[in-house]
Design a protein around this motif. Structure first.
Motif, short mmCIF file in Angstrom:
data_model
loop_
_atom_site.label_atom_id
_atom_site.label_comp_id
_atom_site.label_asym_id
_atom_site.label_seq_id
_atom_site.Cartn_x
_atom_site.Cartn_y
_atom_site.Cartn_z
N LEU A 1 94.20 9.52 40.95
CA LEU A 1 94.96 9.61 39.70
C LEU A 1 96.44 9.78 40.02
O LEU A 1 96.83 10.68 40.77
N PHE A 2 97.29 8.90 39.47
CA PHE A 2 98.73 9.03 39.61
C PHE A 2 99.25 9.89 38.45
O PHE A 2 99.01 9.57 37.29
N LEU A 3 99.99 10.94 38.77
CA LEU A 3 100.49 11.86 37.76
C LEU A 3 101.99 12.08 37.92
O LEU A 3 102.48 12.25 39.03
N HIS A 4 102.69 12.05 36.80
CA HIS A 4 104.07 12.54 36.78
C HIS A 4 104.01 14.06 36.84
O HIS A 4 103.03 14.67 36.37
N LEU B 1 89.07 -0.99 41.36
CA LEU B 1 89.48 -1.19 39.98
C LEU B 1 90.70 -0.31 39.72
O LEU B 1 90.65 0.91 39.95
N ILE B 2 91.81 -0.93 39.28
CA ILE B 2 93.05 -0.21 39.02
C ILE B 2 93.31 -0.26 37.52
O ILE B 2 93.39 -1.35 36.94
N PHE B 3 93.44 0.90 36.90
CA PHE B 3 93.68 0.97 35.45
C PHE B 3 95.17 1.12 35.16
O PHE B 3 95.84 1.99 35.73
N VAL B 4 95.66 0.26 34.27
CA VAL B 4 97.04 0.35 33.79
C VAL B 4 97.01 0.39 32.26
O VAL B 4 95.96 0.24 31.64
N ARG B 5 98.19 0.58 31.66
CA ARG B 5 98.23 0.86 30.23
C ARG B 5 98.29 -0.39 29.36
O ARG B 5 97.73 -0.42 28.27
N THR B 6 98.97 -1.44 29.80
CA THR B 6 99.19 -2.60 28.93
C THR B 6 98.78 -3.89 29.62
O THR B 6 98.61 -3.96 30.85
N LYS B 7 98.66 -4.94 28.81
CA LYS B 7 98.33 -6.26 29.33
C LYS B 7 99.38 -6.74 30.32
O LYS B 7 99.07 -7.32 31.36
N ILE C 1 91.50 3.56 40.74
CA ILE C 1 92.84 4.16 40.77
C ILE C 1 93.41 4.14 39.36
O ILE C 1 93.48 3.09 38.72
N ASN C 2 93.80 5.30 38.88
CA ASN C 2 94.47 5.42 37.59
C ASN C 2 95.97 5.29 37.83
O ASN C 2 96.69 6.29 37.97
N TYR C 3 96.44 4.06 37.89
CA TYR C 3 97.86 3.79 38.13
C TYR C 3 98.70 4.34 36.98
O TYR C 3 99.76 4.91 37.18
N ASP C 4 98.22 4.15 35.75
CA ASP C 4 98.81 4.78 34.56
C ASP C 4 97.83 5.83 34.07
O ASP C 4 96.63 5.57 33.97
N VAL C 5 98.33 6.99 33.77
CA VAL C 5 97.48 8.11 33.38
C VAL C 5 96.74 7.80 32.08
O VAL C 5 97.31 7.22 31.16
N PRO C 6 95.45 8.13 31.99
CA PRO C 6 94.73 7.94 30.72
C PRO C 6 95.24 8.93 29.69
O PRO C 6 95.82 9.96 30.02
N PHE C 7 94.99 8.62 28.41
CA PHE C 7 95.53 9.44 27.34
C PHE C 7 94.70 10.68 27.06
O PHE C 7 95.16 11.60 26.41
N ASP C 8 93.46 10.72 27.50
CA ASP C 8 92.65 11.92 27.29
C ASP C 8 91.58 12.00 28.37
O ASP C 8 91.36 11.05 29.13
#
Length: 600
Positions: free
Chosen positions: A354-357, A256-262, A325-332
């Motif tokens: 977790l992918f982090l800047h 499961l890969i999490f991203v921020r937008t549709k 995989i957190n492709y886009d970082v979660p907000f909290d």
């Protein structure tokens, strides 16, 4: 209220007083030991007491109320509605209804129906007409059926409010109270919430009778089962390189890969599909029946990877997910905990990456505190590592193929070698080359992406260079990682915070917890949203309607010369504050407390 101290310990479900048929179903499902909240709550619900469970996801709260309520059902020839469960989202409603069906599989004639928006009324009406024992639904659809007369509540004996704080965030609290007022006086109520804000306490005080209150211990037991790692990815190209190398190197079952937008779900799914992976997007724009089919395909192995937003993945329960995989970082950190909780289920081990800047590394301590586990830095495999793995995989494929019947091709190659006087090993090499003409076996060495540099052009000396500053209620700045937007609808249009939260959450697929400060003025409103809102999402929101009126949302900015504007700013009219519960103060404006943002 009675406060339980969780002092006693129960060894197994057979000590809780549950029916043998339920125990058989639990045994077949592999459940042997109840969680703390199950041990504490089940006896009270069996006894018909009102209960309050302060529990987060992953504590086993669904079984804590489903098992005793199933135990107390009266199963006659004609099914009548006895249990009503309210859930904030359709995904959670489906998950809870499936849990009732799983635990009550051995109960003769048990009928459970989920009621949620996005599904045709005809099927729901048919189930209600034929009779059901347990109803699990979202507030809006449940209210519709009550008003239609298709859902009669006179026989309801038990009511469950699941994730009450999420109901509050999504603006459903008034709907919940309306439904509570339609229920019979004689009933027992179970209320579950991760947090207990004042408005939730008020509902409990008004509608629950001498409730037993139990706070589940913070769930950190998943940390040993889930290996947590992070990767520094500076920019989009670095993310793409990282995801491709991880997919090559990691042995995974379901992912499961999490991203921020549709939009991100579709773009990444297309990219990975082009590389040969079996994957699909999961977001709020996808029809409900298609979303359910995709989850079933992930469960059965027809799909290996699903790219999803937080909203779409809420309530997703698939045992074969080995990697998140957190492709886009979660907000909290709470969202992070919910995400990684999709793996390591049913006693299995899991992996969370977790992918982090670089600037987002400061989020790690809070995430580690939330999960109770260490998040270590991951070293991405090099091109040489991946090529070595590909060579080994190629050899394994040859070995596996040689175990089968190769007689036809053996004769064909022998004849070809005799006719052309070409050695067999050269023919084998040519065949291998043919196999990899479109997709080379080995990757080419490429330099890793360098950190991007940000340059600021200075104006000529003495120039009146202009800069952009944000206008904020009370001269406050948005939370870190947030930007302020203006909506051309206000109090005169009848707009309430719940309307704004619902419109944005549904159209942008943004979890309501990531929608920050809201201020409502006479003719307009402002809302803080995550930084870097994609243009296509903004265009969708600009056309979104509230009460049949277009929002016309846009980033709230003004342009001023690069000089001190303090005097002008001080003269600006400020909105009057209200409490975080959403009740208006004397000025009539609404102020929604900002949600904590982790987006750097």
């Amino acid at each position: 209220m009675i406060n339980e101290n969780n002092s006693h310990s129960i060894q197994g479900f057979d000590c809780l007083g549950l029916d043998k048929l339920l125990l058989q179903a639990l045994d077949k499902s592999g459940y042997t030991t109840p969680t703390p909240i199950q041990s504490e709550l089940i006896p009270h619900l069996l006894a018909g007491c009102d209960v309050i469970g302060q529990a987060q996801t992953g504590t086993g709260k669904t079984a804590a109320f489903a098992l005793p309520l199933l135990n107390n059902l009266i199963l006659g020839k004609k099914a009548k509605a006895q249990v009503l469960v309210l859930a904030p989202t359709r995904e959670l409603a489906i998950q809870v209804s499936q849990s009732f069906e799983k635990y009550g599989k051995a109960l003769p004639g048990l009928k459970v129906v989920p009621l949620y928006g996005g599904q045709e009324y005809s099927s729901q009406l048919r189930h209600l007409k034929n009779g059901v024992h347990v109803i699990v639904g979202t507030p809006g659809r449940v209210m519709d059926h009550i008003r239609r007369g298709s859902l009669v509540l006179s026989t309801i004996t038990s009511f469950v409010l699941d994730e009450a704080d999420e109901m509050l965030k999504m603006g459903f609290l008034e709907d919940v109270e309306w439904i509570l007022e339609q229920l019979p006086v004689e009933k027992n109520i179970a209320l579950f919430s991760a947090t207990m804000p004042g408005s939730i306490r008020r509902i409990a005080k008004t509608h629950l009778h001498n409730p037993v209150e139990i706070t589940a211990r913070k769930n950190t037991v998943s940390a040993p089962r889930i290996r947590q790692q992070y990767v520094i990815t500076n920019g989009q190209r670095a993310k793409n390189i990282a995801i491709e190398r991880i997919l090559e190197a990691e042995q995974f079952d379901g992912m499961l890969i999490f991203v921020r937008t549709k939009v991100n779900t579709v773009e990444l799914a297309e990219r990975l599909a082009s590389l040969g992976y079996s994957c699909g997007p999961l977001n709020g724009d996808i029809p409900q029946n298609q979303r359910l089919r995709m989850v079933d395909q992930l469960k059965s192995g027809k799909l290996d990877i699903v790219i999803a937003t937080d909203v779409a993945a809420r309530g997703l329960d698939v045992e074969r997910i080995s990697h998140v995989i957190n492709y886009d970082v979660p907000f909290d950190s709470e969202a992070y905990t919910h995400r990684i909780g999709r793996t390591g289920r049913a006693g299995r081990s899991g992996n969370a990456i977790l992918f982090l800047h670089p600037r987002e590394k400061r989020m790690l301590p809070s995430m580690e505190r939330e999960t109770g586990g260490k998040i270590s830095q991951m070293t991405l495999p090099t091109i040489s590592d991946i090529n070595a793995r590909r060579i080994e995989s190629f050899k394994d494929s040859l070995t596996a193929s040689l175990k089968g019947d190769c007689s036809f091709f053996n004769e064909l190659i022998e004849k070809y070698c005799l006719d052309t006087d070409i050695p067999p090993h050269q023919v084998a090499a040519a065949l291998a080359k043919m196999m990899h003409e479109k997709t080379p076996l080995l990757l080419q060495e490429q330099p890793d992406p360098k950190p991007s540099k940000v340059s600021i052009k200075q104006g000529k000396e003495g120039s009146t260079r202009k800069k952009e500053i944000r206008r904020n209620p009370k001269d406050t700045q948005p939370e870190s990682g947030m930007e302020r937007y203006r909506i051309e609808l206000g109090e005169t249009h009848g707009v309430k915070p719940g309307n704004i939260v619902g419109a944005i959450a549904n159209e942008a697929d943004i979890d309501s917890r990531h929608i920050g400060r809201i201020s409502i003025f006479d003719n307009y409103s402002t809302v803080d949203l995550p930084y870097g809102m994609p243009l296509d999402i903004l265009r969708v929101l600009q056309k979104t309607r509230i009460f049949d009126k277009t929002m016309h949302i846009h980033k709230e900015t003004i342009t001023l010369p690069d000089q001190d504007q303090g005097e002008n700013r001080n003269k600006k009219k400020k909105p009057k504050k209200t409490s975080a519960t959403g009740k208006r103060n004397k000025g009539g404006t609404f102020h929604r407390s900002p949600q904590k943002s982790m987006a750097g």
